[in-house]
Enzyme design. Structure first.
Site, PDB file in Angstrom:
ATOM      1  N   ASP A   1       4.721  21.176  -4.842  1.00  0.00           N
ATOM      2  CA  ASP A   1       4.467  19.730  -4.910  1.00  0.00           C
ATOM      3  C   ASP A   1       5.669  18.994  -5.498  1.00  0.00           C
ATOM      4  O   ASP A   1       5.524  18.146  -6.371  1.00  0.00           O
ATOM      5  CB  ASP A   1       3.209  19.436  -5.728  1.00  0.00           C
ATOM      6  CG  ASP A   1       2.718  18.003  -5.535  1.00  0.00           C
ATOM      7  OD1 ASP A   1       2.997  17.425  -4.464  1.00  0.00           O
ATOM      8  OD2 ASP A   1       2.061  17.469  -6.447  1.00  0.00           O
TER       9      ASP A   1
ATOM     10  N   ASP B   1      -4.254 -15.782 -13.378  1.00  0.00           N
ATOM     11  CA  ASP B   1      -3.498 -16.912 -13.927  1.00  0.00           C
ATOM     12  C   ASP B   1      -4.277 -17.501 -15.103  1.00  0.00           C
ATOM     13  O   ASP B   1      -4.879 -18.567 -15.013  1.00  0.00           O
ATOM     14  CB  ASP B   1      -3.277 -17.960 -12.829  1.00  0.00           C
ATOM     15  CG  ASP B   1      -2.550 -19.193 -13.337  1.00  0.00           C
ATOM     16  OD1 ASP B   1      -1.840 -19.092 -14.364  1.00  0.00           O
ATOM     17  OD2 ASP B   1      -2.699 -20.260 -12.706  1.00  0.00           O
TER      18      ASP B   1
END
EC number: 2.7.11.1
Length: 576
Positions: A237, A499
């Protein structure tokens, strides 16, 4: 010009890997060798095998073979059925009293170390900073909950990874394991602390590098592979995320981490289980007949990216990536390749030969003129576009997943008609979370004929906080029809959620707080914003947010690639 070509005994000066994050079930006939005693230098022999009771599940996994017969053809084993990652099944209990399979030292982890802040949250373990009480030295401690070890293979996977880390002990570029501890609820691995960041992140932060610098990194990567292979270990991997720097200084050693898919092998032995990560997996892995040569292929892919900023085999879906890995052509004509040395291209070409018998070995790659010490790699800076592409490739758009979650939780009962009942149907134990096993059972119930690897991918895409389960909010976000996501009022409400100060922009601080709220750690906030911020003002306005939400509309997988085209959990459950 000296050719410092090293052999197996000297390869320990050039390498790296360790960390427990992902395990692959191991068949009963492939018991791992016993844990060797601690050593300050690599051993030249694999430890003696121990007897481990066979698993009742092992008959489903034929992972290795000693018969060097003709590989299964690509037609017989379609690439789009290959598993890019294998997840461990969530469990409610442990099948073994002792994972470490030895008399645990009477000293407990907390007797020797002070546990500090959380460093990261993986799929199956949490990593903490820990400080040795006697010396004040800092280490990383990975805690693996025993309740997550459902099968005997799970237990063996943990044992094997520890064995491999001890087996490679003393290698300069392999993360060191300091000790393993066990109590009633968890196994704790104390390891060398790597606080210098990932390989690609370091390059991006520095803002410039040359072919010569890339060759030095390649030498470390290939050196580790050679050392592993000489000691009978296949990594399986290799990818950029598995390479970390020890500290932030310029001369920091590079260390290899994560042996979760690594395995001991004997000369001539072949394997069949499909493991790895999409961009880096070798073609013979997809054809289910492979040996240690797969690590060289993965290293070749990494070197290609180091030099160009993009992977050699690319597509918008994992299926497409696998098809490119099997059949795609290497591109050495597009920028910046015309400005890359012929020697570098020669190395990459020879490491990415599809026939593993013709591919360079790790030792041969280490002896290549471009890689060797004082070799021919030029010191000329690489084009700035390479860094820009590298940054894009490394960044992962986590904001979209969080936004989908926000939208999902704001929908009325009428808008999510049927989804609530579907969640209840899947959540058979009424825990409020869908486990991998529950998802598999539910998909079978609705007639979805999917391979385990495809279900794993769906689970991974839906599991936003990497908890290993899908909660109600994640389920709704994953199964929403896109026309609900694109409604203006929903998009504005989601934007307003991030926001916080109502400025009309999502700032870095606001995004950082959102990641903390959603349990998303180890994130480069500036990269997430940079991937969306079109006017380069360092923040995200509403128009940029809307474009991000409407672009692609398929779940994002690891490394920023789209997971499987437009196929997702909603389609699998036949909700779309």
């Amino acid at each position: 010009m000296g050719n410092n070509c090293v052999g197996p005994s000297a390869a320990g000066q050039n390498g790296f890997f360790a960390n427990v994050a992902l395990w692959r079930p191991r068949p009963a006939d492939a018991a791992p060798p016993a844990l060797p005693p601690p050593s300050s230098a690599p051993s030249d022999q694999a430890p003696e095998p121990v007897t481990i009771p066979p698993s009742e599940h092992s008959s489903h996994h034929s992972s290795r073979s000693t018969d060097p017969s003709t590989p299964t053809s690509a037609a017989e084993q379609p690439a789009n059925k290959a598993a890019p990652k294998v997840k461990r099944v969530q469990s409610a209990g442990l099948l073994a009293d002792s994972v470490l399979k030895r008399d645990v030292n009477t000293a407990r982890l907390k007797d020797l170390y002070t546990i500090g802040k959380k460093l990261g949250q993986g799929q199956f373990g949490t990593t903490y900073l820990c400080v040795e009480k006697a010396t004040g030295r800092e280490f990383a401690c990975k805690s693996i909950a025993k309740r997550k070890l459902l099968t005997q293979e799970d237990v063996e996977d943990v044992r094997r990874e520890i064995q491999i880390m001890h087996h490679l002990a003393g290698h300069a570029n392999v993360v060191s394991i300091v000790g393993a501890y066990e109590d009633a609820v968890a196994v704790q691995l104390v390891m060398e602390l790597c606080a210098g960041g990932e390989l690609f992140d370091r390059i991006i932060q520095r803002g410039h590098y040359s072919e010569k610098a890339a060759a030095q990194l390649a030498r470390v990567i290939v050196g580790v592979i050679e050392a592993c292979h000489s000691l009978g270990v296949m990594h399986r991997d290799l990818k950029p995320e598995n390479f970390l720097f020890i500290h932030q200084k310029e001369d920091s050693p590079l260390k290899a981490i994560d042996f979760g898919l690594s395995i001991f092998f004997k000369p001539g032995e072949t394997f069949t289980d499909v493991v790895g990560s999409p961009y880096y997996v070798a073609p013979e892995v997809l054809m289910k007949h492979y040996g240690r040569e797969v690590d060289v292929w993965s290293a070749g892919v990494i070197i290609y990216i180091l030099l160009s900023g993009v992977p050699p085999f690319w597509d918008e879906s994992e299926q497409g990536i696998f098809e490119q890995v099997l059949k795609g052509d290497l591109d050495f004509s597009s920028e910046p390749w015309p400005n890359i040395s012929e020697s570098a291209k020669d190395l990459v070409r020879k490491m990415l030969i599809r026939d593993p018998k013709k591919r360079l070995t790790a030792h041969e790659a280490l002896c290549h003129p471009w890689v060797c010490v004082d070799g021919v790699a030029p010191d000329k800076p690489l084009d700035s576009a390479v860094l820009s592409r590298l940054k894009q490739f490394s960044a992962m758009n986590k904001l979209k997943k969080m936004a989908l979650r926000v939208i999902a939780e704001s929908l009325s009962e009428e808008e999510i008609a049927g989804l609530k009942e579907m969640f209840k149907m899947l959540d058979t134990d009424n825990s409020g979370h869908i486990t991998l096993e529950e998802l598999k059972t539910g998909l079978q119930r609705v007639g979805a004929n999917l391979m385990d690897s495809e279900i794993d991918a769906l689970m991974e895409a839906a599991d936003i906080d990497n908890s290993g389960t899908i909660d109600y909010g994640e389920f709704i976000a994953a199964t929403l029809h896109i026309n609900k996501v694109e409604k203006e009022d929903k998009l504005f409400a989601a934007f307003s959620y991030f926001d916080k100060d109502g400025s009309g922009y999502i700032t870095q601080d606001e995004l950082q707080k959102a990641c903390e709220e959603f349990g998303i750690g180890d994130t480069r906030i500036e990269d997430i914003i940079g991937d969306i911020d079109q006017d380069n003002d360092g923040r995200i306005d509403y128009n940029e947010f809307v474009e991000m939400m409407q672009k692609g509309n398929n779940a994002m997988g690891k490394m920023g690639q789209h997971s499987t085209g437009n196929f997702g959990l909603g389609e699998a459950l036949k909700l779309r």
